[in-house]
Scaffold this motif. Structure first.
Motif, short mmCIF file in Angstrom:
data_model
loop_
_atom_site.label_atom_id
_atom_site.label_comp_id
_atom_site.label_asym_id
_atom_site.label_seq_id
_atom_site.Cartn_x
_atom_site.Cartn_y
_atom_site.Cartn_z
N MET A 64 0.82 -1.22 0.00
CA MET A 64 0.00 0.00 0.00
C MET A 64 0.85 1.26 0.00
O MET A 64 0.42 2.28 -0.53
N THR A 139 -5.94 -10.88 -4.76
CA THR A 139 -5.86 -11.75 -3.60
C THR A 139 -7.23 -11.99 -2.95
O THR A 139 -7.49 -13.09 -2.43
N ASP A 159 1.16 -4.58 -9.46
CA ASP A 159 1.17 -4.96 -8.05
C ASP A 159 1.17 -6.49 -8.01
O ASP A 159 0.12 -7.12 -8.13
N SER A 180 4.81 -6.76 -1.76
CA SER A 180 5.19 -6.80 -0.35
C SER A 180 5.54 -8.24 0.00
O SER A 180 5.13 -9.19 -0.66
N GLN A 182 5.12 -10.39 2.54
CA GLN A 182 4.53 -11.39 3.46
C GLN A 182 3.76 -12.52 2.77
O GLN A 182 3.07 -13.29 3.44
N LYS A 183 3.87 -12.64 1.45
CA LYS A 183 3.24 -13.79 0.77
C LYS A 183 4.34 -14.82 0.46
O LYS A 183 4.48 -15.79 1.17
N1 PMP Z 1 -1.97 -5.61 -3.04
C1 PMP Z 1 -2.28 -6.92 -3.01
C2 PMP Z 1 -2.53 -7.64 -4.30
C3 PMP Z 1 -2.36 -7.58 -1.78
O1 PMP Z 1 -2.68 -8.88 -1.73
C4 PMP Z 1 -2.11 -6.86 -0.59
C5 PMP Z 1 -2.15 -7.52 0.77
N2 PMP Z 1 -2.90 -8.63 0.91
C6 PMP Z 1 -1.81 -5.50 -0.69
C7 PMP Z 1 -1.74 -4.91 -1.93
C8 PMP Z 1 -1.55 -4.67 0.55
O2 PMP Z 1 -0.28 -5.01 0.99
P1 PMP Z 1 0.34 -4.43 2.34
O3 PMP Z 1 -0.52 -4.89 3.46
O4 PMP Z 1 1.71 -5.02 2.33
O5 PMP Z 1 0.37 -2.95 2.22
#
Ligand code: PMP
Length: 348
Positions: A64, A139, A159, A180, A182-183
């Motif tokens: 984000m 997602t 993204d 990001s 965390q995936k």
């Molecule tokens: N874009 C996508 C496609 C996501 O899946 C996510 C988080 N699930 C985000 C943006 C937001 O990511 P973050 O929480 O790291 O800001």
């Protein structure tokens, strides 16, 4: 994260070395951390077969943050940017971009079941737009583009948060991608940005230094303290990926896992239903509903009692969502499909 990575992390990160310091405590300016950073970058370059003229940035924050940092860096003299609205996360990106630029929505998903990604055929990009932004894997909805749009000379920005490293990616099709961590990369707090060098010159003068892609590229992502722990763990994940056959092997495993789960849904005689059109179904985020929605809570509760956790769909959509990131083994999918069959048999 993969078990092998957690084991290695335990041994490498949390133990004190002969000097009395642990890897966790390393200053970002010191040679030890710089080696880790260089190794992470080199390994990721190899995994992606990244062309020379792309730079990798390891930045603090999440995807984000990039919803704002992308337009601040790429708008240049233009006033218009193009976005495809494919669902929840695309909409969030569009909302942020509107604070900086005129946003042209060049494609939209239909919104009705069966869900699908926007068709890629005929996007009318405004003549002067700075870039075109897509979300290859939504997602929340569990929808993935089956192909990429052709944006001509307009840089394609993506993204890739929930699809990065799940399969090979031809980065030369993009001007910039971000994800990001965390995936599929590692723990939260880190975002990887990969940007074509010629796009580094467009940043607006007011862009804060830590958010300026050119400065971060010039200073090896160390304009300020980067998330050192997350980067170290990402380096271990990249090693694991390379040892496990790289991205082609991940793609094969992910296709296999998703095919089994979708087969269990489609073969349930309507007890479970997938709302996404075949061909647009995410191999990462598999969504389904129970035909009798009143059973959803008892499905989730019974699953949790069997150790099958985090299956609740996004709060906006309800239902079930099973996320099959790289670290999810086949056995996890087998356990879920076995449980689904038992649950359907019991409730029918
Ligand atoms: N874009 C996508 C496609 C996501 O899946 C996510 C988080 N699930 C985000 C943006 C937001 O990511 P973050 O929480 O790291 O800001």
């Amino acid at each position: 994260m993969p078990d092998a990575v957690l084991e290695r992390a335990g041994a490498q990160l949390f133990a004190r070395d002969a000097s009395g310091a642990s890897a966790l405590e390393r200053p970002f300016t010191g040679a030890a951390f710089r080696d880790v950073l260089a190794q992470a970058e080199q390994r990721l370059r190899q995994l992606l077969a990244l062309p020379e003229h792309y730079r990798i940035l390891f930045l603090a924050g999440g995807a984000m943050h990039q919803f704002s940092i992308v337009p601040l860096n790429l708008l240049g003299r233009a006033s218009t940017v193009a976005y495809a609205d494919s669902g929840y996360w695309a909409k969030r990106a569009i909302g942020e971009a509107r604070r900086y630029a005129e946003v042209a929505i060049v494609a939209r998903h239909a919104g009705a079941v069966p869900l699908a990604a926007p068709a890629c055929g005929s996007w009318q990009l405004p003549a002067d737009c700075a870039y075109c932004h897509i979300t290859p894997n939504e997602t929340v909805e569990g929808v993935a583009y089956p192909e990429l749009p052709d944006c001509g000379d307009v840089p394609l920005v993506a993204d890739c948060t929930s699809s990065f490293l799940a399969a090979p990616l031809d980065i030369s099709r993009f001007g910039l991608i971000y994800a990001s961590a965390q995936k599929n990369i590692g723990p939260a707090g880190l975002t990887v940005v990969i940007v074509r060098e010629d796009l580094l010159e467009r940043a607006a003068p007011l862009v804060p230094a830590p958010f300026n892609y050119r400065l971060q590229a010039e200073q090896q992502s160390c304009v300020n303290t980067p998330p050192t722990l997350a980067i170290h763990l990402a380096a271990l994940v990249f090693d694991w990926l390379a040892e496990s056959g790289g991205l082609p092997a991940m793609a094969a495993a992910n296709r296999r896992k998703a095919a089994r789960l979708y087969a269990a849904i489609d073969g349930s005689g309507g007890f479970y239903q997938a709302p996404v059109e075949a061909g647009h179904r995410s191999t990462t985020n598999v969504r389904f509903h129970l035909a009798d929605d009143a059973l959803t809570e008892s499905f989730i509760g019974a699953a949790e009692r069997q150790g099958l956790t985090n299956l609740r769909g996004h709060r906006h959509l309800g239902g079930i969502r099973a996320s099959l990131y790289n670290a999810m083994p086949d056995a996890g999918v087998d356990a879920l499909t076995g449980f689904m069959a038992d649950f359907a048999r019991y409730e029918r």
